[in-house]
Design an enzyme around this catalytic site. Structure first.
Site, PDB file in Angstrom:
ATOM      1  CB  CYS A 269      53.475 -21.838  -3.961  1.00  0.00           C
ATOM      2  SG  CYS A 269      53.600 -23.699  -3.658  1.00  0.00           S
TER       3      CYS A 269
ATOM      4  CE  LYS B 168      58.019 -15.666  -1.030  1.00  0.00           C
ATOM      5  NZ  LYS B 168      58.767 -16.887  -1.561  1.00  0.00           N
TER       6      LYS B 168
END
Length: 332
Positions: free
Chosen positions: A100, A139
């Protein structure tokens, strides 16, 4: 594609997106052919777990398929605790967010900010993997900035410490969502590690998916913004990868049917007031290709009642010509 003991229906994954991949959208994309859908990220801070926002993000009632929950934070012990908490709540896969780019996440040294400290990456991965018995995935982005693309190093750390699959967005944190995704780093990562690698970034069509898989050699692809207002992308890509043939675009009637069901589910999930507000952004994505001057969106965003939203959508889509019910082809 396999993650730990789980065999996915296909290699197409819905990316976790804060404020987007709530239960109604996850259910929709799963029904449209996504092999795995990942929840919005949950903070590792236990102080916020009882807030309305977190409780809604934790709601998986009635969902089908494998339940993958993403957690975010920067303290190994809290990340381990969050992983345990979510497994106790039914998570079958724990995904760690180190991708993010949002400032409010990075200022807490979470998300992609972690890529600046490989030692901390390793500590978090070790703590989470040791804390749970379910598969742990990760991720990331390709690095912090274009001068520090350390995705290969992070991938090696991930594999060495028990991560079961790795999703890579083809941008650095500094790139945010600007410019074009680059897939060279993803290709290098795939050549370097043996766990499944999932390519992410700028996959907006069947042909994008085909080319990214070909170029990177990735085991799967993760779709985020490409699914906003276009959940059919999973069905179209899956069909092409299975048959080599392009599916036609859904008709206006089908689009209206799917959209109205989606919006009704959003309204029901969040309640009348919040549901009406959240429905607006989803509708904006669905109508973007038709409403070039934003006239409909401005009118729709002024509607304050759920049933009136559905009436407006029905009237609008019923007025649209069948201009796009054509085969999705390379020329499209």
């Amino acid at each position: 594609m396999k993650i730990g003991p789980y065999i996915l229906d296909n290699n197409l994954i819905l990316a976790p997106m804060a404020g987007v991949t709530d239960r109604p959208f996850r259910q929709l994309c799963k029904n449209m052919g996504a092999g795995l859908v990942v929840s919005e990220m949950l903070s590792s801070n236990p102080k916020v777990w009882n807030t309305t926002k977190s409780q809604l993000r934790m709601n998986h009632q009635g969902e089908s398929g494998i339940r993958s929950v993403q957690i975010a934070g920067s303290e190994p012990s809290l990340m381990a605790q969050a992983a345990q908490f979510n497994v106790d709540n039914g998570a079958q896969i724990i995904d760690i967010n180190m991708g993010c780019p949002a400032k409010k996440v990075n200022k807490k040294f979470a998300g992609s900010a972690l890529l600046q400290q490989p030692e901390l990456v390793e500590a978090i991965v070790k703590a989470v993997v040791a804390a749970v018995t379910v598969p742990v995935t990760l991720k990331i982005r390709t690095g912090w900035d274009t001068d520090n693309r350390n995705g290969v190093q992070i991938a090696q750390i991930a594999e060495a410490n028990g991560i079961q699959s790795l999703a890579v967005h083809g941008r650095t944190r500094a790139c945010m969502y600007k410019g074009n995704a680059e897939y060279d780093t993803i290709r290098k990562i795939k050549e370097t590690i043996s766990i499944p690698v999932i390519a992410n970034g700028d996959i907006m069509s069947v042909d994008d998916a085909k080319e990214v898989l070909r170029y990177t050699g990735a085991d799967g692809i993760m779709i985020g913004r490409g699914a906003q207002g276009n959940p059919w992308i999973f069905r179209q890509i899956s069909h092409f990868l299975s048959t080599g043939e392009y599916l036609s675009e859904p008709s206006i009637a089908e689009k209206l049917d799917v959209l109205t069901q989606h919006i009704q589910n959003v309204q029901q999930f969040y309640g009348d007031t919040t549901g009406v507000r959240i429905a607006r952004k989803h509708v904006g994505w669905y109508v973007d290709k038709y409403d070039s001057d934003r006239t409909f969106r401005r009118a729709f965003n002024a509607i304050e009642e759920g049933e009136s939203q559905i009436d407006a959508l029905t009237a609008y889509f019923s007025s649209l010509p069948e201009l796009d019910n054509l085969s999705v082809s390379p020329a499209a």
